[in-house]
Design a protein around this motif. Sequence first.
Motif, PDB file in Angstrom:
ATOM      1  N   THR A  37      -7.347   3.998  -3.225  1.00  0.00           N
ATOM      2  CA  THR A  37      -6.929   4.868  -2.137  1.00  0.00           C
ATOM      3  C   THR A  37      -6.422   4.057  -0.979  1.00  0.00           C
ATOM      4  O   THR A  37      -6.620   2.852  -0.887  1.00  0.00           O
ATOM      5  N   GLY A  38      -5.737   4.804  -0.055  1.00  0.00           N
ATOM      6  CA  GLY A  38      -5.211   4.134   1.135  1.00  0.00           C
ATOM      7  C   GLY A  38      -6.324   3.569   1.995  1.00  0.00           C
ATOM      8  O   GLY A  38      -6.149   2.557   2.667  1.00  0.00           O
ATOM      9  N   SER A  86      -6.500   4.162  -9.159  1.00  0.00           N
ATOM     10  CA  SER A  86      -6.599   5.208  -8.153  1.00  0.00           C
ATOM     11  C   SER A  86      -7.082   4.633  -6.829  1.00  0.00           C
ATOM     12  O   SER A  86      -7.844   5.262  -6.109  1.00  0.00           O
ATOM     13  N   SER A 104       1.000   3.996  -2.854  1.00  0.00           N
ATOM     14  CA  SER A 104       0.752   5.416  -2.567  1.00  0.00           C
ATOM     15  C   SER A 104       1.920   6.268  -3.052  1.00  0.00           C
ATOM     16  O   SER A 104       1.720   7.336  -3.639  1.00  0.00           O
ATOM     17  N   GLU A 105       3.130   5.777  -2.802  1.00  0.00           N
ATOM     18  CA  GLU A 105       4.305   6.510  -3.277  1.00  0.00           C
ATOM     19  C   GLU A 105       4.319   6.572  -4.799  1.00  0.00           C
ATOM     20  O   GLU A 105       4.635   7.613  -5.394  1.00  0.00           O
ATOM     21  N   GLN A 116       0.837  -1.204   0.000  1.00  0.00           N
ATOM     22  CA  GLN A 116       0.000   0.000   0.000  1.00  0.00           C
ATOM     23  C   GLN A 116       0.863   1.242   0.000  1.00  0.00           C
ATOM     24  O   GLN A 116       0.626   2.185  -0.767  1.00  0.00           O
ATOM     25  N   SER A 117       1.885   1.269   0.864  1.00  0.00           N
ATOM     26  CA  SER A 117       2.782   2.421   0.890  1.00  0.00           C
ATOM     27  C   SER A 117       3.484   2.596  -0.447  1.00  0.00           C
ATOM     28  O   SER A 117       3.646   3.722  -0.940  1.00  0.00           O
ATOM     29  N   ASN A 172       1.712   6.408  -6.774  1.00  0.00           N
ATOM     30  CA  ASN A 172       0.674   7.338  -7.229  1.00  0.00           C
ATOM     31  C   ASN A 172       1.146   8.778  -7.088  1.00  0.00           C
ATOM     32  O   ASN A 172       0.870   9.626  -7.943  1.00  0.00           O
ATOM     33  N   GLY A 173       1.879   9.060  -5.971  1.00  0.00           N
ATOM     34  CA  GLY A 173       2.415  10.398  -5.810  1.00  0.00           C
ATOM     35  C   GLY A 173       3.418  10.755  -6.891  1.00  0.00           C
ATOM     36  O   GLY A 173       3.462  11.899  -7.355  1.00  0.00           O
ATOM     37  N   GLU A 220      -6.476  -0.010   3.626  1.00  0.00           N
ATOM     38  CA  GLU A 220      -6.583  -0.110   5.062  1.00  0.00           C
ATOM     39  C   GLU A 220      -7.800  -0.930   5.459  1.00  0.00           C
ATOM     40  O   GLU A 220      -7.777  -1.668   6.445  1.00  0.00           O
TER      41      GLU A 220
END
Length: 422
Positions: free
Chosen positions: A152-153, A150, A119-120, A115-116, A122-123, A157
């Motif tokens: 999401t976290g 897309s 997210s990274e 997930q991290s 996607n950033g 979670e």
Amino acid sequence: MKPENQAAVFGRRKEPHTVIIARGNEIRHFTVRPWVAAAAGSALAAVAIGYLLATSYLVLRDDLIGAATARQARMQHAYEDRISALRAQVDRITSRQLLDQQLMETKVSELLARQSQLSERNGRLGPVLERATAVAEPAAPAKTPDKRASLTGKTIEAAGAVTLAASSDAMRPFSFWSTRSITPDSESRADRADKLFVAINKSLRSIEDEQVARIGTLAENAYQTADAISEALEGAGLPVDAGLGQSGVGGPLVALDNPMAFDSKVKELDEALDTLDRIKTQARKLPLANPAPGHSISSRFGVRKDPLIGMPALHSGMDFRAPFGSPARATAAGVVTKAGWNGGYGRMVEIDHGGGFVTRYAHLSKVLVAPDQKVVAGDEVGEVGSSGRSTGPHLHYEVRRGGDAIDPLRFIKAGKKLGQYL
């Protein structure tokens, strides 16, 4: 009647036993009745029996105590064996549940790490995709982003919470007496948790593959666009830096699940966008636009019969048939170097585009710019007229490089081809 006769007639009378005790002058006697004798005999018999029983108990007591102790020891050993078996069962179940918990925690940690990572990514992808949309696909409609890309976290979670719930469900506290109620249902929970992990991993892998594939597609599109611009410029005989837009094929095999695959793809996309950006910047500096859009050409570049003296002469530009007052527009960004009367050109505007390229707009009726003024492609620099050496309203347009006149039509044709890319 004699006593003998009386006894014969009435029966003999039994006299009670009498005990006579004589002591000196004193004489005592006791009458012992039958029931007293029976009671005394019974008492003596009871005493004798009690004595015998007590004696037997004293003699056999050690044997009885030993037997009872042995029986109690056997019962205690059996109970201890049962307790040991139950403890072993509890230890096995606890160990299995601890192992399941460790496996679930490991899988949850992997999911959170992914997930991290997503997210990274996607950033990092946000600016890159925006740049790719702005640089590589300016004329194409924006593609609808994939909803799965897309993710999401909160979604991850939530999945992590589900797995943690499954883990806590498998690790519910239990008492010693509840071991019999433990059934293979815990294994089914583990199976369901494994299936959930597999589904989440599959979804994450799909997102990662789509990200990498999208990046690869954008890089390929950028290289193809750069190639198309380069080929169009080279086909028109216009200058282009060597190596721009040239995309080679090859290199070591990098698996998609390799942690460096994403970074290498992003680096490749950056290089492709840099290449495309450089060649677009170079192309935009060239005067590729039409100075009089919508108007026909009345005279081309090259040797022609001079309209005033009728002698062959070099026409250093091209003329556009346009009515008086029509706008004359800059064909590329640059700086105005001349704005005013210039001999046979009449009212003329000259723009320096850099790289040795200069454009001229002559025979104007009005000049709308001033020297040292910056303009961009499409800006109106003057109005069509017939000033200077001219036979009627038209726009005389020239392109020069290093002071030498070049056929402007090559630039205009190349600009039409590259309009969809620029």
